[in-house]
Design a protein around this motif. Structure first.
Motif, PDB file in Angstrom:
ATOM      1  N   ALA A  81     -63.485   1.848 -29.151  1.00 55.88           N
ATOM      2  CA  ALA A  81     -62.250   1.390 -29.783  1.00 55.88           C
ATOM      3  C   ALA A  81     -62.174   1.871 -31.222  1.00 55.88           C
ATOM      4  N   ALA A 138     -60.555 -12.753 -27.555  1.00 54.96           N
ATOM      5  CA  ALA A 138     -59.759 -13.836 -26.971  1.00 54.96           C
ATOM      6  C   ALA A 138     -60.597 -15.119 -26.868  1.00 54.96           C
ATOM      7  N   LEU A 140     -63.086  -1.130 -25.853  1.00 50.27           N
ATOM      8  CA  LEU A 140     -61.857  -1.868 -26.114  1.00 50.27           C
ATOM      9  C   LEU A 140     -61.701  -3.092 -25.211  1.00 50.27           C
ATOM     10  N   ALA A 141     -61.896  -2.951 -23.926  1.00 51.33           N
ATOM     11  CA  ALA A 141     -61.711  -4.077 -23.003  1.00 51.33           C
ATOM     12  C   ALA A 141     -62.696  -5.201 -23.306  1.00 51.33           C
ATOM     13  N   ASN A 171     -55.694 -10.725 -33.212  1.00 46.19           N
ATOM     14  CA  ASN A 171     -56.822 -11.589 -32.873  1.00 46.19           C
ATOM     15  C   ASN A 171     -58.029 -11.289 -33.760  1.00 46.19           C
ATOM     16  N   GLU A 172     -58.288 -10.013 -33.990  1.00 52.43           N
ATOM     17  CA  GLU A 172     -59.420  -9.646 -34.835  1.00 52.43           C
ATOM     18  C   GLU A 172     -59.231 -10.173 -36.256  1.00 52.43           C
ATOM     19  N   ALA A 175     -67.837  -8.265 -30.708  1.00 51.64           N
ATOM     20  CA  ALA A 175     -66.383  -8.064 -30.719  1.00 51.64           C
ATOM     21  C   ALA A 175     -65.925  -7.223 -31.905  1.00 51.64           C
ATOM     22  N   ARG A 227     -64.123  -5.788 -26.261  1.00 54.12           N
ATOM     23  CA  ARG A 227     -63.700  -6.384 -27.542  1.00 54.12           C
ATOM     24  C   ARG A 227     -62.541  -7.346 -27.314  1.00 54.12           C
ATOM     25  N   ALA A 228     -61.582  -6.949 -26.502  1.00 53.46           N
ATOM     26  CA  ALA A 228     -60.412  -7.794 -26.234  1.00 53.46           C
ATOM     27  C   ALA A 228     -60.831  -9.120 -25.608  1.00 53.46           C
ATOM     28  N   ILE A 233     -54.553  -7.390 -30.175  1.00 56.81           N
ATOM     29  CA  ILE A 233     -55.996  -7.338 -30.433  1.00 56.81           C
ATOM     30  C   ILE A 233     -56.250  -7.255 -31.933  1.00 56.81           C
ATOM     31  N   ARG A 234     -55.463  -6.465 -32.636  1.00 62.76           N
ATOM     32  CA  ARG A 234     -55.620  -6.403 -34.099  1.00 62.76           C
ATOM     33  C   ARG A 234     -55.344  -7.778 -34.717  1.00 62.76           C
ATOM     34  N   LEU A 255     -56.101   0.190 -30.804  1.00 67.29           N
ATOM     35  CA  LEU A 255     -55.991  -1.246 -30.586  1.00 67.29           C
ATOM     36  C   LEU A 255     -54.536  -1.693 -30.518  1.00 67.29           C
TER      37      LEU A 255
END
Length: 135
Positions: A17, A76, A68-69, A29-30, A61, A71-72, A26-27, A22
């Motif tokens: 990622a 979450a 990416l998946a 959430n991060e 994360a 991290r997502a 996701i951004r 992203l």
């Protein structure tokens, strides 16, 4: 909507990622996790039997080498932990964190192979650094 095939999922997981890949959620959430995670953890870590898993998930994360998946899914789960009003609100004490633990363990069971030894070591170091975490 066409469901993803196993090859599609494998391709997503294998892609490191970076910020250009992203999706907005996701951004967001991060950013939320980076802002709120440590504040929440400091208040309750000594009472959480899953604190090390939680912090290892945080480091995994935020690791740009994590697909990416993965991290997502971890982001979450971390957002779910931070938000106090979830399925069982956190103000119900130990019982209120049972659902948080279940969500985290589900995410780890799905993407746990991406959680590396250095993520766990970072977690142990962070938890020991501040005795607030080890009440």
């Amino acid at each position: 909507m066409v469901p993803l095939s196993g090859d599609d999922i494998a391709a997503i997981e294998a892609t490191p990622a970076d910020e250009t890949q992203l999706p907005v959620i996701i951004r967001r959430n991060e950013s939320f996790v980076r802002e709120k995670f440590w504040t929440k953890l400091r208040r309750i870590a000594g009472r959480l039997p899953f604190a090390e898993d939680l912090v290892a998930a945080y480091y995994c994360a935020l690791d740009r080498e994590t697909p990416l998946a993965a991290r997502a899914a971890l982001l979450a789960a971390l957002v779910y932990f931070i938000i106090p009003t979830d399925i069982i609100p956190d103000f119900f004490g130990a019982i209120g964190y049972g659902d948080d633990a279940a969500v985290l363990m589900a995410a780890i069971s799905i993407v746990g192979r991406h959680m590396k030894p250095h993520h766990r070591e970072q977690a142990r170091t962070a938890l020991l650094r501040d005795n607030t975490y080890t009440d």
